[in-house]
Design a protein around this motif. Sequence first.
Motif, PDB file in Angstrom:
ATOM      1  N   ASP A  30       0.661  -1.054   0.311  1.00 44.28           N
ATOM      2  CA  ASP A  30      -0.080   0.083   0.085  1.00 44.28           C
ATOM      3  C   ASP A  30       1.015   1.054  -0.245  1.00 44.28           C
ATOM      4  OD1 ASP A  30      -2.928  -1.584   2.136  1.00 44.28           O
ATOM      5  OD2 ASP A  30      -2.415  -1.683   0.296  1.00 44.28           O
ATOM      6  N   TYR A  31       2.800   0.915   0.346  1.00 45.32           N
ATOM      7  CA  TYR A  31       2.754   1.870   0.599  1.00 45.32           C
ATOM      8  C   TYR A  31       4.188   2.155  -0.662  1.00 45.32           C
ATOM      9  CZ  TYR A  31       1.322   1.777   5.725  1.00 45.32           C
ATOM     10  OH  TYR A  31       0.565   1.472   6.147  1.00 45.32           O
ATOM     11  N   ALA A  32       4.304   2.979  -0.770  1.00 45.58           N
ATOM     12  CA  ALA A  32       6.125   4.322  -1.265  1.00 45.58           C
ATOM     13  C   ALA A  32       6.929   3.906  -0.522  1.00 45.58           C
ATOM     14  CB  ALA A  32       5.471   5.720  -2.739  1.00 45.58           C
ATOM     15  N   MET A  33       7.668   3.633  -0.798  1.00 45.90           N
ATOM     16  CA  MET A  33       8.939   3.945   0.243  1.00 45.90           C
ATOM     17  C   MET A  33      10.041   4.574   0.083  1.00 45.90           C
ATOM     18  SD  MET A  33       7.920   1.757   2.417  1.00 45.90           S
ATOM     19  CE  MET A  33       9.070   1.362   3.773  1.00 45.90           C
ATOM     20  N   GLY A  34      10.837   5.381   0.925  1.00 47.92           N
ATOM     21  CA  GLY A  34      11.790   5.703   0.336  1.00 47.92           C
ATOM     22  C   GLY A  34      13.174   6.199   1.874  1.00 47.92           C
ATOM     23  N   TRP A  35      14.384   5.851   1.324  1.00 48.06           N
ATOM     24  CA  TRP A  35      15.699   5.893   1.671  1.00 48.06           C
ATOM     25  C   TRP A  35      15.829   7.333   2.065  1.00 48.06           C
ATOM     26  CZ3 TRP A  35      17.455   1.792   4.815  1.00 48.06           C
ATOM     27  CH2 TRP A  35      17.097   0.868   4.210  1.00 48.06           C
ATOM     28  N   PHE A  36      16.609   8.023   3.530  1.00 47.18           N
ATOM     29  CA  PHE A  36      16.553   9.075   4.147  1.00 47.18           C
ATOM     30  C   PHE A  36      18.059   8.926   5.065  1.00 47.18           C
ATOM     31  CE2 PHE A  36      13.569  11.941   2.279  1.00 47.18           C
ATOM     32  CZ  PHE A  36      12.444  11.030   2.308  1.00 47.18           C
ATOM     33  N   ARG A  37      18.781  10.155   4.529  1.00 43.37           N
ATOM     34  CA  ARG A  37      20.073  10.020   5.489  1.00 43.37           C
ATOM     35  C   ARG A  37      20.467  11.079   6.111  1.00 43.37           C
ATOM     36  NH1 ARG A  37      24.772   8.969   0.685  1.00 43.37           N
ATOM     37  NH2 ARG A  37      24.784  10.827   0.140  1.00 43.37           N
ATOM     38  N   GLN A  38      21.173  10.898   6.896  1.00 39.92           N
ATOM     39  CA  GLN A  38      21.778  12.163   8.085  1.00 39.92           C
ATOM     40  C   GLN A  38      22.972  12.563   8.729  1.00 39.92           C
ATOM     41  OE1 GLN A  38      19.221  13.287  11.506  1.00 39.92           O
ATOM     42  NE2 GLN A  38      19.491  15.436  11.008  1.00 39.92           N
ATOM     43  N   ALA A  39      23.293  13.097   8.173  1.00 38.53           N
ATOM     44  CA  ALA A  39      25.411  13.021   7.980  1.00 38.53           C
ATOM     45  C   ALA A  39      25.413  13.708   9.760  1.00 38.53           C
ATOM     46  CB  ALA A  39      25.750  13.432   6.796  1.00 38.53           C
ATOM     47  N   PRO A  40      26.252  13.549  10.189  1.00 35.64           N
ATOM     48  CA  PRO A  40      26.544  14.189  11.173  1.00 35.64           C
ATOM     49  C   PRO A  40      26.646  15.786  11.388  1.00 35.64           C
ATOM     50  CG  PRO A  40      28.301  12.637  11.319  1.00 35.64           C
ATOM     51  CD  PRO A  40      27.488  12.727   9.847  1.00 35.64           C
TER      52      PRO A  40
END
Length: 123
Positions: A30-40
Amino acid sequence: VQLQASGGGLVQAEGSLRLSCAASGRAFSDYAMGWFRQAPGKEREFVAAISWSGVTTIYADSVKGRFTISRDNAKNTLYLQMNKLKPEDTAVYYCAARTNVVPRRGEYEYHYWGQGTLVTVSS
């Protein structure tokens, strides 16, 4: 939906890692999916996203040609294959689900988030 990211670790530059995101609860497809990232010390940023079917994918310019997002709806799992890793890819990587089948780049468009998995790339 509950999301659990895994697969992070320490890798040398030019190496590879595959991240996984296991989903439970409401139907994964039912979902579109994503990847995100956070650098220091930086804001969280978009990495890649995929439609419910897996047919449509979008990428940040910084990872295009090196990273591949995919999903297995039968296993309720999202993947991010990361090749030719660079030190600047070092970050906590988050998977996210959007209550819509169309992938988007904005993190505000995602409603559910996993806890994050740390990727460290050494030079």
